[in-house]
Each structure stands twice: as C-alpha cells, then as structure tokens.
Design a protein around this motif. Structure first.
Motif, mmCIF file in Angstrom:
data_model
loop_
_atom_site.group_PDB
_atom_site.id
_atom_site.type_symbol
_atom_site.label_atom_id
_atom_site.label_comp_id
_atom_site.label_asym_id
_atom_site.label_seq_id
_atom_site.Cartn_x
_atom_site.Cartn_y
_atom_site.Cartn_z
ATOM 1 N N GLN A 1 -7.269 -9.835 -15.007
ATOM 2 C CA GLN A 1 -7.168 -8.400 -15.240
ATOM 3 C C GLN A 1 -5.789 -7.850 -14.884
ATOM 4 N N LEU A 2 -5.251 -8.327 -13.764
ATOM 5 C CA LEU A 2 -4.018 -7.732 -13.239
ATOM 6 C C LEU A 2 -2.763 -8.452 -13.714
ATOM 7 N N TYR A 3 -2.878 -9.742 -13.977
ATOM 8 C CA TYR A 3 -1.691 -10.531 -14.333
ATOM 9 C C TYR A 3 -1.951 -11.334 -15.607
ATOM 10 N N ASP B 1 2.052 -12.431 -5.298
ATOM 11 C CA ASP B 1 2.080 -12.516 -6.759
ATOM 12 C C ASP B 1 3.453 -12.911 -7.292
ATOM 13 N N ALA B 2 4.489 -12.584 -6.540
ATOM 14 C CA ALA B 2 5.840 -12.915 -7.001
ATOM 15 C C ALA B 2 6.148 -14.402 -6.852
ATOM 16 N N THR C 1 -3.357 -17.574 2.378
ATOM 17 C CA THR C 1 -2.577 -16.565 1.673
ATOM 18 C C THR C 1 -1.872 -15.616 2.643
ATOM 19 N N THR C 2 -2.399 -15.474 3.853
ATOM 20 C CA THR C 2 -1.797 -14.546 4.826
ATOM 21 C C THR C 2 -0.420 -15.053 5.279
ATOM 22 N N ASP D 1 1.617 -17.565 3.241
ATOM 23 C CA ASP D 1 2.297 -16.327 2.831
ATOM 24 C C ASP D 1 2.524 -16.291 1.319
ATOM 25 N N ILE D 2 1.441 -16.283 0.569
ATOM 26 C CA ILE D 2 1.537 -16.394 -0.884
ATOM 27 C C ILE D 2 1.322 -15.037 -1.545
ATOM 28 N N PHE E 1 -11.595 -14.294 -7.857
ATOM 29 C CA PHE E 1 -10.144 -14.510 -7.784
ATOM 30 C C PHE E 1 -9.558 -14.634 -9.192
ATOM 31 N N ALA F 1 -5.590 -16.357 -6.377
ATOM 32 C CA ALA F 1 -5.967 -15.155 -5.620
ATOM 33 C C ALA F 1 -4.793 -14.189 -5.544
ATOM 34 N N ALA F 2 -3.599 -14.735 -5.371
ATOM 35 C CA ALA F 2 -2.416 -13.879 -5.242
ATOM 36 C C ALA F 2 -1.926 -13.384 -6.596
ATOM 37 N N ARG G 1 -9.772 -11.254 -11.231
ATOM 38 C CA ARG G 1 -8.703 -10.335 -10.829
ATOM 39 C C ARG G 1 -7.359 -10.762 -11.417
#
Lengths: 567, 567
Positions: A15-17, A212-213, A203-204, A209-210, A9, A236-237, A12
């Motif tokens: 790497q992504l954010y 990245d924003a 997270t679902t 309901d989490i 988590f 994770a998000a 990622r």
C-alpha cells in the motif's frame, strides 16, 4: 486486536511503497520488480500452492539460494497457514534426507543448481510425503522423483488475487534445522508471532535499525535462519530488497552494492574478508553502504578496521537457530561514543547487547548468576517472545538428547529460559562475549577454563598448525585441560615450553594444560570444525594425582558429567 | 517463548544502562537518579502496593503530572499484574467522579497540586472502592477521604528487592478514558501485549526512531494515553528520561532541553507555538534537539518551518486512545527526500503513514474501499496487535452507545477493525490526511463534504469570527451543508457572497452551503470544541426542494441516519 501475523507487513509495503523494488541476481540475469508486483507474485504462488493441495499446517520445503522466487515463498507459504521449511543444501545428503523425512514436507522447491543435491538425498521412503518437486525456472531437469514440475508451470494460470485463510499467530510459519558441531540437525519452528516479534526487534535502532530508505542485501543464505530475518524486516520497513543469487563472488557483491545502492548487507566474516581482498585490487564506490551485519562468527578486528577506513560500519550480532536468530547486537552505547578507537573496537568485536524484548542471564554450574565483570564465565540463557520453546518432533531416529555435545538438547528450555550452550562473560557495560561452548569449557576445581581461549592462544604460535584443548577427568579437580597439537616439525619440548610460558602471561597459571600431546591431525566434523567429542572419548586416559598448577577451590565437589550444567 | 510483558524492558535497561538517568522537574526542584535506582524505587513501590493489598486484576489510579513518581507507577503497577489507571485531571469533576466509580480503583495517587481536583470529584459512593489516597510527597493535605497518606510514608520500610508474580501478557496493564467531543469518557484497556507491541513499533525508525542515545522528554501529559507511550519506549531503548513536571512554561521546557540535552520531545501544537514565541525573545541552544513529535492536532505549517529553520525536525503522528495511541507517523518517504520543500511540507502536515504491524483501510458508507488518490474520503479503519477490541465495562450509567456523535461507539470494532470515526483521504504515497469526523462529514448525493474544510475556509475570511458547518436533512440529496457564522458586524449579504465565491474557487460548487445563518455564538463543549450535535438538533428545519448547486449522483438512495456508516 488482531494476532501478530506476517501478512500485514506485506500489505502495508504494497500500500505504502508499491513502486519500491525487489531485485535479484539469478542464473538468468537480473530480475527486478516492485512490491506491487511482488504481492501479485505472492498471491499467484499462494493460489498455486493451495491448488496443489497445500493446507494449513502443511510443510513446504525450499532448497534454494537467495533470489526472488525464494522470497516469494517467504510470504506465500505462511500466508496459507503452512510452514516454510528452508533446507540447508550444504548439509550432508544423509542429513537432508532425514530432515525431509522428519519434516514430512509435502512439496519441495529446488534451484536447478541444487537439483543434484536433491537427487543425492533422495530416497523413496524418506521422500514419501513429498508429492511434488518444483524446480525454480521454466524447465525441470530429470530427477528421481515422481512428480517434477517447473516453477513457471506450477504457477501458470493462477490468479494474483488471493484470499488468505484466517491464520493464527501461533501457527508455525517457518522451520529451520540447526546444525550443531555434533549431533544431528534439530528442527526449530517459528510461529508467526515469533517472527513478528523478531521482525519488530531487529527493525529498532537497538537491533539493525532498518528504515524504508534502506536497500537491504542479505548475503547470509535464506536457508540459514531466514537470512537472519532480513527479508521480513525489510518488508516491514518498506525497504528495497536485493538478493545476490547463487554463489555470488566478491565482484558480484560489490557490483550489486554499487549498482543497487545497497545500504545494509549481512553475512559471515569470510564473505567480507573476500570482499576486502577484492577491494584491494579494484576501485569501487561503496558510498551508499552504511553498515555490514556480521554474524555466525565474531568479525576479526582487521575487518572492522578496514571497513571503518572505507566509511562502512561493521555491526556484529549474536544469535542462534533457537532465537530466530538475532538475540544481541554489538553497537556502541552512548557513553562509549567518545571512547578511544581501541576501546570501541574491543566492544564491537563482542557479541553485544541483548535486544529489547529479551531477557538474559549468565549462570554457573550451580545455577547462580555470575557477576557482569567481563571475566566471570557462565552459560548464557535467554528468553523472550521470539525464543523457541523446544524442538519439533523431527526425525525421531536422529534425536539423541545430546545436549552436552555442542548443541542445545531436548532439556534446553526450562521455565522458558533457553540454555544456549554458549559460555560467555558479560562486562560492566552489558556486552556479552562468547568464550566457549558449554560442552567444551573445562571445569576445573569449580572454576571454568575456556578451551577456545587456550586454543587461539596456542595456535598463535607460528609452529603450531592446529590445536584443540579438552577437559580430561581428574579425580580431585574434576577436569584438567589437555592440549592436542599438530605441529610443523618443531622441537616439541621447546615448543611446549614456549607455549606454556605465553599462556602464563595471559591467563591464570592453572589454566595451562597439564599435558600437551602431539597428533597427526585434529579430528573434524563434516563441516570442518574440531570434533572435540572424539578427543574427549580418549578420556579413558585420565590424569592422576598432582597437576602442574592447582586450580583455586578445594576440588571437593560432585562433578556433573552429563553436562547439563546443574549439580 | 515468554509472553510480551513490560517488565523485561526495565530489567534490560537496568542491566545494560544502570547509570543512565531519569530526571524530573518537581515542585520541590529537580530529582535525578539512575535506572538502577529507578528499578529499586519501582521494586519498593510494588512491595508497598502489595502490602496495601493491591492484587492482580486491581486498578490503581493516578491523578498526576509528568514526574518521577508517576513514572515509577508506570512499571510498579503493571508488575503486580494490576492496572495503571491514569486519570485526566483536566476533565470536569463529574467525569473524574464517574471514572473512578466505574473503574473501581482501589488506590489513587494524587499530586499535591491536584488534591483540590480530587476533592471536587469526591463522593463517598463513587469512591467506595478507593481504600487509600496517596499524595505524592512527604506530607498529605486534608482530603475528604478516609485514608490519606503521603507517598514517602506509603513506601517507607519497604524493600527494593521485589519478586514479581507471574504476569500474563493478556493481563490489563493500563486504563485510559478517552474524551470524545461529545459523549462521556469511555475506558480503553491496554494489555501488556498491546503496550509491548506499541512500544516496539514506535521505537522503530518508521515510528519515532528511539535509541539508547536519545534523551526523551514527554511534554504530553502522562495521563494522556501513557504520554503517547514514550516512557515505555524510552525504557525499552535505554534512553534517558526527562519529565517536565507540573505546568511547565516555555522557559522551563527550553531550560530542560538545554540542560539535559533533550533529543526528542513530544506534545500538542500549542505547547510548541508557545516555545517558538519564547525563542523569538530569548537565546537558546537547541543543538541537541533533533525532533519534536506533534500529536493531538496537525502542526501548523509555520510551526514546521520555524523549527526547520532551527534545525529541529517536527514529526507529526496520528493516533487515538483506542490505538494506544500511535497509529501513523508522517515522516518523509525516500522518494520524497529530494522533493522541493513545499511538497515535503504538504506531506509532513498530513497524519502520516500507518506503522508497521498495523493494517488500515478507508471505506465509504457502503463499506467499499475508496481509492488512494488524495481526494476520495472515507472512514479510517485500523487493526493490529495494539488496537483495542472495545471498551471496559465502565460507568454503566454513562454508556450511551453514541458512536454517531464524535467518538467511537460500542459497535466500533467489527472483525477486529476499529472504526476510528475519522474521515480521511489517502494520497498515492500512502499518507493519511484527516478531513473530518465521521459524525460531522456531510453526506450529499452519495458524496461526502468535509465540514472541517469548509469551516477552515470560511473562517479564513477576516470578518468571520467563528463558523460551523453541519449537514441538514434534504429529501433528495440526503444532506446539504448549512453554515453557522459569528461575524464582526459585517455587511452580511456581501460577506456571504464573498465567502461563497472563495469556496467555489477551492471546492466543487456543490460543496457551497445552501444556507448561511448568523448566530450570536457557536455552541461549545466543555473542552471548547464546537458542539455540532447542538447545531444538528436544529435539523427540524430541513431544506426543501431545489438546492443552489446539485451534487453529482441521483440522490436516490436511503440515507443512513444512525450515522454508523453502513447502509
């Protein structure tokens, strides 16, 4: 196929954010850094812990509020294959001492503001396993322990590059002691896999309901079941994190929401009632805030209404230490979206819908499932990949197996079903509603009477300051309710008459207590809750013979006094 | 703590959403029932399968389109601890025969419209394990197999109450044969745990963001990697299901969207290009539809634009059989929400951001990670809880270990990392973009040249009908690109000059092919893709000596001819 461990988590998110922020309010002001820097800090801390001798299987404790350094331990400790033991500093010193002793913590991180708490709990024998105390910050106060160092000294000179060992998904990653209303704290271990599953589930959209924003601010303490799992889920998000630091007051929280653009926050109702009071007198721009997760207790209707008026959705969740913690979330089902507001409110104050990935059942004393009619009561049982199988081999002298007394006992898990100790109803829409604790519910003539429902109804009378209702043994009916009242110099006969009449309006006649006893005060636990055990100890004064209104059923059954719910 | 099995998703849906619908377009018209009835149907089917002798560990095949009966098998078969083997009826009969033979299927469900496909594939030896063929519907056509029965006869008399056996999360639940562009199909097994993890991940907002309020219509076939996992995810969320049945045309799809209120649908670009053409000439109310998931190939920009104009978001995802399948989804990160439309579009056509729970890396031939700069190419590797560890012991005579030739080989997994065989770039925002297949990329002077990029650029010339670019051996540079063109009676010299000039505008000079050869046709595979293997077989005609433009680097390295990406 790899195991379900926490580290990916973070990898990622880095790497992504890499530029998304982690922000914390600390005693020294705001700290602000990015996921990329966060990963470096985690690496440095992990290397420092490794150099300090922490190994796979060890436990590392924290006695900390919600801030960046605490969050760093959330990944650094499990990344080592070690176990993050978040201690609740609000527990009595005796409990803290026994918890450290039982957990065999090797190292304790402590906030400067909680150094006194640690000192009060300190005992050379109990702290024998603790090789080092690390005080968050750049200096370390005097503490009655052998080795004290500051966090900055602890991590100084260690590299950010960290080569993690192989961690198994079944390795314990977290440890949290539950505080029941009675009984001593019991340790619940969270494996990587449990936390992974819980993270995905909350997270679902059916959870919290989490995305990245989101900008996530956990006000629920990080020592309280991993701040309900939000630090892991936000990572994770790829969401932004905001940690409100020690003792935030409503002004602090509102300022953080406004300044950091918080979209999702979470805490107990008291916090948000305080924020509402503050908002009555202060202008604030809450336009970014979309939802507040309420747990620990049901949100009062007025809280939901007031935040609805401000365009903020209150989302109620149910959980417990043993469920890591979120088990159910009360969000509106599609066919209720068009219902009138009051209908919606009635659903939203319930404990909610079980999360995807979990199973639940509600059973009576005979182990039979009760119908989902919104009225039939039973004990809630849950099972699933993030439900604990049992308790750690904690402080042995404190294990009393007192499952009947307000917290789940050692026999709490059967065929992977966790007996939650919560008495609930489930309505035809599937919403779970908590009506009592299994230890408190009154079993009368084979039927159950909710002590909490009676207490709330009795306390709604203006002349009643406090009321507790307990079951008192009855030869024929098993138990009958007896109410203990603290009054405001009322005409007691008239009061009993009025209260009884009111109860008869809302509940079956046979729910009305057979006795109303006036006392000086209701005995309370260390955390301020009614100590019903003490009241039940007065059971040497049983009710004989006839009762005011007989319950349904014939009363001809063996009552199960050990409270384990079976016959 | 229980295992991660599929059944609890269905149990929860039945308890919480008993009245939510499962709708299917079938040859006999629409079928429509509720989750409650669906659970009964699953129970009845499971009991029938059990009575037919299907046991834990057995494989049950389907040769079916997207409909209710197929969806029933999605839960009934894994509930038995058996494995649902979804066969792609579009494969050549030889492949179907070998797949059934290799999988040792005990029972095959077949659509009446696919009975001929089954008959064509039938062979007594290959079908020796198949004890029964069950034809969906109330009657069974003649088939050259011993035991043929209709579905209705098969389930008749069986009870809806079903007592499931203990199923382990590591039990295989699904089986899907991947169809590479070359090489024979290879079987990938999905355990309960893999499907559980995949279900949770695609349900999150960072995946496909599926909630109970959704109405999900998978147009992607249910034999194609479980319709990308949508039937399981929709069940986990409690969403409504819509199955479009055999051969839906654009009018059918639009009608289903309108009538059933579809919010989320999914399929390959071709389907949606067809729908767009239909919408040009027909009025339709797509107001409920919020997003279309596109996979299998990148969505053309015009597709995204056209649906944006209609208020429908196109969400692109990447995956493969070995990743169950979704591995990445291209949704807009928060800091891109304010970017201009063209910038957004450039991100949205990429293959996207890796899902939470997975790890990825992009490595060059030396196994070094390439920078995330949007330009450096490398092979994509992924790992995580829903990534396959390898292939089943399938049809042994078809295993050729030909990992170099367009599909992942037997050596595809190393330390849990799946070598995807996809050559990608990753930009600084973390978006993965597919630029070639590992077997097709041209390795020249230690640098990589994307054959797909060159082909697309060459084919954009109006006089070029088809073009394929392959690497041809070169003594010094390892490989050099050679283009094979099919032209439209053009002036070939002028054409080569124009094309070369255009390529030099967009790509480094040394990417320009050293030879352009005109051919009658590009050889193709059974599924219509370029058979580059055949072109590469012409490598006995190497390029000698000087090349038009020398690549960077010194060319002094050992070229790895076995194509496994290592030195």
């Amino acid at each position: 196929m790899t195991g379900q461990t926490l580290r990916p988590f973070l990898t990622r998110a880095t790497q992504l954010y890499p530029d998304r922020e982690v922000v914390a309010r600390t005693a020294d002001g705001m700290t602000r850094y990015t996921y990329a820097e966060y990963a470096d800090r985690v690496g440095r801390l992990a290397n420092a812990l490794r150099a300090a001798g922490v190994e796979r299987g060890d436990r590392v404790a924290t006695l900390c509020w919600n801030h960046d350094r605490h969050f760093e331990a959330y990944f650094a400790v499990p990344d080592l294959g070690a176990q993050l033991h978040t201690i609740n500093p609000l527990l009595p010193a005796d409990d803290v001492r026994r918890i450290v002793d039982g957990a065999d913590d090797r190292l304790v991180f402590v906030d400067p503001s909680l150094a006194d708490t640690l000192a009060a709990a300190y005992d050379p024998d109990a702290f024998e396993s603790v090789e080092q105390v690390v005080v968050i910050g750049s200096s370390a106060p005097d503490l009655p322990v052998d080795s004290v160092t500051s966090f900055e000294t602890f991590v100084a000179g260690h590299d950010a590059d960290y080569d993690p060992p192989t961690v198994n998904e079944d390795d314990p990653a977290g440890l949290c002691y539950s505080s029941g209303t009675t009984g001593d704290p019991k340790g619940v271990e969270y494996t990587h896999r449990m936390l992974w599953s819980h993270t995905m589930a909350i997270t679902t959209p059916m959870g919290l309901d989490i995305a990245d924003a989101d900008v996530v601010m956990p006000v629920v303490p990080m020592f309280h079941i991993n701040a309900w799992g939000l630090p892991y889920a936000a990572t994770a998000a790829g969401a932004k994190h905001v940690y409100p630091g020690p003792s935030p007051d409503p002004a602090d929280l509102v300022e953080l929401i406004e300044r950091e653009g918080v979209t999702l926050t979470a805490g107990v109702p008291t916090v948000w009632l305080g924020v509402l009071d503050y908002l009555d007198d202060h202008d604030a721009d809450l336009s970014t805030l979309s939802r507040i997760v309420i747990g620990g207790a049901a949100p009062p209707e007025r809280l939901i209404r007031a935040f609805d008026d401000r365009g903020v959705e209150v989302v109620h969740g149910w959980g417990m230490t043993e469920t890591a913690p979120v088990g159910a979330v009360s969000h509106l089902k599609p066919d209720l979206r068009d219902a009138d507001y009051e209908t919606q409110l009635a659903k939203r104050t319930k404990q909610g819908l079980i999360l995807p990935g979990l199973e639940f059942e509600v059973v009576d004393d005979a182990g039979e499932r009760v119908p989902h009619d919104g009225e039939s009561m039973g004990e809630l049982r849950v099972r699933g990949p993030w439900v604990a199988d049992g308790y750690v081999d904690g402080p042995s002298e404190t294990r009393r197996g007192d499952g009947a007394e307000g917290s789940v006992g050692d026999d709490a898990v059967e065929d992977s079903w966790l007996r939650t100790g919560d008495v609930v109803t489930v309505d035809s829409d599937g919403y779970i509603e908590l009506v009592d604790r299994a230890a408190d519910v009154i079993r009368s003539g084979g039927e159950w009477i909710s002590s909490q429902a009676l207490e709330n109804a009795i306390m709604s009378h203006e002349a009643v300051r406090e009321a507790a209702v307990v079951g008192v043994p009855h030869e024929r009916w098993g138990e009958r309710p007896v109410a203990y009242l603290v009054d405001d110099d009322a005409d007691r006969d008239a009061l009993v008459e009025t209260v009884s009449a009111r109860l008869r309006e809302d509940y079956p006649d046979w729910w009305v207590p057979d006795r109303f006893e006036f006392v000086e005060a209701i005995p309370k636990t260390a955390t301020g809750k009614f100590a019903k055990t003490d009241l039940r100890d007065r059971r040497d004064d049983p009710i004989d013979g006839a009762v005011a209104v007989e319950p349904p059923g014939d009363g001809d059954w063996d009552w199960d006094w050990d409270g384990d719910g079976g016959d």
